[in-house]
Design a protein around this motif. Structure first.
Motif, short mmCIF file in Angstrom:
data_model
loop_
_atom_site.label_atom_id
_atom_site.label_comp_id
_atom_site.label_asym_id
_atom_site.label_seq_id
_atom_site.Cartn_x
_atom_site.Cartn_y
_atom_site.Cartn_z
N LEU A 101 0.78 -1.45 2.79
CA LEU A 101 0.04 -0.26 3.23
C LEU A 101 0.90 0.77 3.96
O LEU A 101 0.38 1.76 4.48
CB LEU A 101 -1.11 -0.69 4.14
N GLU A 102 2.21 0.56 4.00
CA GLU A 102 3.09 1.49 4.71
C GLU A 102 3.00 2.89 4.11
O GLU A 102 2.96 3.88 4.84
CB GLU A 102 4.51 0.96 4.67
N LYS A 103 2.96 2.97 2.81
CA LYS A 103 2.86 4.27 2.15
C LYS A 103 1.53 4.94 2.49
O LYS A 103 1.48 6.14 2.75
CB LYS A 103 3.01 4.10 0.64
N SER A 104 0.46 4.12 2.47
CA SER A 104 -0.85 4.69 2.81
C SER A 104 -0.87 5.19 4.25
O SER A 104 -1.48 6.24 4.54
CB SER A 104 -1.94 3.64 2.62
N CYS A 105 -0.22 4.45 5.11
CA CYS A 105 -0.16 4.89 6.52
C CYS A 105 0.57 6.22 6.65
O CYS A 105 0.14 7.10 7.40
CB CYS A 105 0.54 3.81 7.35
N THR A 106 1.66 6.36 5.91
CA THR A 106 2.40 7.62 5.93
C THR A 106 1.51 8.76 5.41
O THR A 106 1.49 9.86 5.98
CB THR A 106 3.67 7.50 5.07
N ASP A 107 0.78 8.45 4.33
CA ASP A 107 -0.15 9.46 3.80
C ASP A 107 -1.22 9.83 4.82
O ASP A 107 -1.58 11.00 4.96
CB ASP A 107 -0.80 8.95 2.51
N LEU A 108 -1.75 8.80 5.51
CA LEU A 108 -2.77 9.08 6.52
C LEU A 108 -2.21 9.92 7.67
O LEU A 108 -2.88 10.82 8.18
CB LEU A 108 -3.35 7.77 7.07
#
Length: 185
Positions: free
Chosen positions: A89-96
């Protein structure tokens, strides 16, 4: 005895003069005191309004801080619960995070836009008020001009009637025989 009366009269005059001076000074001092009290009350009211405004600002900031803390705690809970899934989920966190920054930027833009619109609304209200005042002034001016014109028309009508009568009198004096013939017929 007469001299004593005269001296007493002089002393009474001096005392009256002093009394008038003291009364004048007393009234001046009262005016100064009243003026100082009014200034003090005005300053106090101004300070109280500033305090009220600061308290409101403080309340808003406190509320924002509470909301931010709440958001921070929620994010910490989410981070704890999702620690094992962090790699996926690191990418999703960056997106968030990016989205959150965009929302903050949009919020700031909306605030600026809101302030701009409020200023424009206030300016528009002032312009409307100015135009209404101008309209009222022009209406009054128009009514005043209309009344003047009507008065001039009435004077001209009266003047025209008076001139017609004078013209008839002049004709009668110039041609008395015609006037006599018209009177007999």
């Amino acid at each position: 005895m007469l001299e004593e009366l005269q001296r007493l009269h002089v002393h009474i005059g001096v005392l009256k003069t002093r009394l008038a001076q003291f009364e004048s000074e007393n009234s001046d001092l009262r005016e100064q005191r009243d003026s100082s009290a009014e200034k003090h009350e005005a300053q106090l009211a101004e300070k109280n309004s500033i305090i009220t405004q600061k308290q409101q600002d403080y309340d808003v900031l406190t509320e924002q801080l509470t909301e931010s803390r709440s958001q921070f705690q929620q994010l910490n809970q989410d981070a704890t619960a999702l620690a094992d899934r962090y790699s996926r989920l690191e990418k999703s966190c960056t997106d968030l995070k990016n989205r959150f920054q965009e929302i903050l930027a949009e919020r700031n833009e909306l605030r600026v836009l809101k302030e701009k619109l409020l200023n424009e609304q206030q300016q528009a209200k002032q312009e409307i008020q100015r135009l209404n005042q101008e309209s009222e002034r022009l209406t009054q001016k128009n009514e005043h001009a209309k009344a003047k014109v009507e008065a001039i028309i009435q004077r001209l009508a009266i003047l025209g009637t008076a001139q017609d009568q004078h013209a008839q009198e002049i004709q009668q004096l110039a041609h008395p025989t015609e006037a006599t013939e018209e009177a007999s017929s």
